[in-house]
Motif scaffolding. Structure first.
Motif, PDB file in Angstrom:
ATOM      1  N   SER A 112       0.841  -1.192   0.000  1.00 46.64           N
ATOM      2  CA  SER A 112       0.000   0.000   0.000  1.00 46.64           C
ATOM      3  C   SER A 112       0.874   1.239   0.000  1.00 46.64           C
ATOM      4  N   HIS A 113       0.304   2.332  -0.504  1.00 44.16           N
ATOM      5  CA  HIS A 113       0.985   3.631  -0.457  1.00 44.16           C
ATOM      6  C   HIS A 113       0.114   4.669   0.244  1.00 44.16           C
ATOM      7  N   LEU A 114      -0.869   4.205   1.038  1.00 44.91           N
ATOM      8  CA  LEU A 114      -1.688   5.157   1.787  1.00 44.91           C
ATOM      9  C   LEU A 114      -0.783   5.970   2.707  1.00 44.91           C
ATOM     10  N   GLY A 115      -1.087   7.226   2.830  1.00 47.20           N
ATOM     11  CA  GLY A 115      -0.288   8.088   3.700  1.00 47.20           C
ATOM     12  C   GLY A 115       0.903   8.720   3.026  1.00 47.20           C
ATOM     13  N   VAL A 116       1.595   7.977   2.143  1.00 43.74           N
ATOM     14  CA  VAL A 116       2.717   8.579   1.403  1.00 43.74           C
ATOM     15  C   VAL A 116       2.243   9.149   0.071  1.00 43.74           C
ATOM     16  N   TYR A 117       1.103   8.662  -0.415  1.00 43.80           N
ATOM     17  CA  TYR A 117       0.379   9.277  -1.529  1.00 43.80           C
ATOM     18  C   TYR A 117      -1.063   9.477  -1.071  1.00 43.80           C
ATOM     19  N   PRO A 118      -1.273  10.447  -0.169  1.00 42.52           N
ATOM     20  CA  PRO A 118      -2.586  10.600   0.443  1.00 42.52           C
ATOM     21  C   PRO A 118      -3.581  11.323  -0.458  1.00 42.52           C
ATOM     22  N   ALA A 119      -4.825  11.286  -0.037  1.00 40.57           N
ATOM     23  CA  ALA A 119      -5.862  12.085  -0.677  1.00 40.57           C
ATOM     24  C   ALA A 119      -6.018  13.394   0.113  1.00 40.57           C
TER      25      ALA A 119
END
Length: 473
Positions: A112-119
């Motif tokens: 996952s890349h949540l947080g490092v490529y956030p919305a």
């Protein structure tokens, strides 16, 4: 399998090896290992919650068992008992009648890349790729994770209780990933999975040679990629040897200078850090396993791995996991030779098969991605059951990131990371109804007050309208 990556003698050798400040001149400096530092350690604390018994459910334990009309009891953050004859007595026990519903371990996403490529997806918040050098083993994804990313809440609504956040794949070595519990936190340290090993992100194939070849730099070719890996591991061997010699009292008595890049690489060589390798083609995966043999380390997991089916026997022999999509393919040349039965074929060969997301949307329905992979295998006559396929997003995923002793299956003593589904989780119509993390209810589809909301959304008009009507608070 967190501690057994090291020998007991190795651990003993470095007891007390904390970063010393203000010591006498006759006290030698000691290499400040990550495990000894008080910086960047997990501050996660499981939320206190009362004991819960879910009964009359269809339970997939991720150990290969399917229990009809089963019960699961959990208390103090741990699973107490799973079976068909579980004691319903106890103080302050909440009993949930799950007739017609299913229970599984919490889903784990290993990529996952949540947080490092956030919305929202704006350039100023895109912090996943340090595209400044082919080897950036010195960077850590946790130092980019924004805990207020609203995509975390969307993931828990899909049953995801833990995930590995990785740097991107621009570099030969992109940096360390971090494993998180999917809970709200003011900082990433409040989400950090306690004692989970680091994963070092590597990438082979098109991405590094495109990023750096496009700048007229090395690597420009796949052979340049391999040369770059080998040079980095040679440097790491020398760095590790220099510290070993110093700590053994050899040499000139002067401590080597710390090098953050080489510390991470040496951590792999010491068995402390796991390799998480972005790699599509079968031939390149074989080369990466040869490099691992040359420098005496192990590739833990190949990610994306669309051609794993071609070398499934070799992956099984080398005990390497493959984290794969159910049906993504063809978006670039190296992703072209895909088969929908990739996951099932790897599994059939006895290798560790995992279904991953690499997507802020796919992470929300990994159960359905596993269902697609199961269906593709069954079309070939493999007769894969839900009791088996659930492993691809639970216990196998836990193994791929080194936390299988703590979570990933419904067994006594493990973390109570549990999802109650409103039907068969392999049905397109099914939704996660309740999600427990370490035994605490962290999401309830039927209770808006049990649906976590990012601080980012607190000021939005939609949220304010709902709270003013009393639907949230």
């Amino acid at each position: 399998m967190l501690v057994n990556k090291f020998s007991k003698s190795f651990l003993a050798a470095f007891v007390g090896a904390a970063f010393l400040v203000g010591c006498g001149e006759d006290e030698p400096a000691v290499h400040p290992k990550d495990s000894d530092s008080q910086a960047f350690v997990s501050q996660y604390k499981a939320k206190e919650y009362h004991p819960v018994l879910i009964k009359n459910a269809t339970i997939l334990t991720a150990t290969g068992k399917k229990i009809e009309n089963g019960s699961i009891l959990f208390s103090d953050g741990e699973i107490v008992e799973v079976g068909t004859d579980v004691d319903e007595s106890g103080d302050n026990l909440e009993i949930i009648d799950a007739q017609g519903k299913w229970v599984t371990p919490g889903i784990i996403d290993v990529h996952s890349h949540l947080g490092v490529y956030p919305a929202p997806g704006v350039e100023s918040s895109a912090d996943g790729n340090e595209m400044t050098a082919p080897v950036t083993a010195d960077v850590w994804a946790e130092h980019s994770v924004w805990p207020q990313d609203p995509q975390f809440q969307l993931a828990i609504a899909g049953g995801v209780t833990a995930m590995q956040i990785l740097p991107g794949s621009a570099n030969l070595v992109g940096g360390r990933g971090v494993t998180l519990k999917n809970v709200p936190g003011r900082s990433v340290m409040e989400m950090k999975f306690p004692n989970a090993p680091y994963g070092l992100k590597m990438a082979c194939g098109e991405n590094p040679k495109r990023v750096y070849g496009g700048k007229g730099q090395a690597p420009m070719t796949r052979m340049g990629n391999v040369a770059g890996y080998r040079k980095a591991w040679i440097d790491a061997q020398e760095y590790m040897e220099a510290w070993d010699n110093y700590e053994a009292g050899m040499g000139n008595g002067k401590a080597p200078k710390r090098d953050l890049r080489l510390e991470s690489l040496a951590g792999v060589l010491r068995g402390e850090i796991l390799i998480q390798n972005h790699c599509y083609r079968a031939d390149e995966m074989a080369v990466m396993m040869d490099i691992a043999k040359e420098f005496d380390f192990k590739v833990t997991t190949f990610h994306h791995a669309v051609e794993s089916y071609k070398i499934a026997d070799k992956l099984a022999e080398n005990e390497v996991c493959s984290a794969m999509w159910s049906d993504w393919w063809g978006f670039k040349q190296e992703a072209y030779d895909m088969v929908p039965s990739n996951v099932a074929l790897v599994d059939k060969a006895g290798a560790c098969a995992v279904v991953h997301s690499d997507s802020a949307t796919v992470i929300q329905h990994l159960n359905k991605e596993a269902a697609k992979a199961m269906a593709s295998g069954n079309r070939l006559g493999m007769d894969i059951s839900p009791a088996h396929a659930i492993k691809w997003i639970t216990i196998n995923a836990a193994k791929a990131i080194g936390v299988e002793e703590q979570t990933g299956s419904l067994e006594e003593g493990k973390m109570a990371d549990i999802v109650l589904w409103d039907g068969n989780p392999f049905s397109v119509y099914t939704k996660a109804e309740k999600v427990f993390v370490d035994g605490a209810l962290m999401y309830d589809r039927k209770d808006a007050t049990k649906q976590p909301v990012s601080d980012l959304r607190l000021g939005t008009s939609e949220f304010n309208q709902k709270t003013q009507k009393g639907s949230r608070l």
